[in-house]
Enzyme design. Sequence first.
Site, short mmCIF file in Angstrom:
data_model
loop_
_atom_site.label_atom_id
_atom_site.label_comp_id
_atom_site.label_asym_id
_atom_site.label_seq_id
_atom_site.Cartn_x
_atom_site.Cartn_y
_atom_site.Cartn_z
N CYS A 40 37.97 42.72 39.27
CA CYS A 40 37.49 42.47 37.89
C CYS A 40 36.38 43.67 37.47
CB CYS A 40 36.98 41.12 38.10
SG CYS A 40 35.68 40.49 36.96
N CYS A 43 32.89 42.09 36.73
CA CYS A 43 32.27 41.65 38.02
C CYS A 43 31.41 42.83 38.65
CB CYS A 43 33.43 40.85 39.08
SG CYS A 43 34.17 39.40 38.10
#
Length: 126
Positions: A40, A43
């Site tokens: 991600c 993230c």
Amino acid sequence: MAAEEGVVIACHTKDAFDIQMGEAKKAGKVVIIDFTASWCGPCRFIAPVFAEYAKKYPGALFLKIDVDELKEVAEKYAVEAMPTFLFIKDDAEADKVVGARKEDLLNTIEKHVGSAPAPASASASA
């Protein structure tokens, strides 16, 4: 195992997660969980920000859960997007921020934990 202050604790097993949650409950701390994934991009962008907030707000317990590693925990809290920041107070979900939204995350931390203490060097010496 005492919960550490000022750091983000990565939980790699359900047992480790349960221990941290138990310690936080005993200490009366708000738990802020970063549900993340290695693949991600957002993230990875927000991770250093989350770590900085952990240093600024030692009154809360900051945990990191990889959703691919601990699917059981992610499913328990119905996490569907990454990053999701979940706020747990007294064993109950108190709030949630979905997405790498720095300002929203900071505002929600301050709402549940309070303002960051002023650095010692900022205190007036008169």
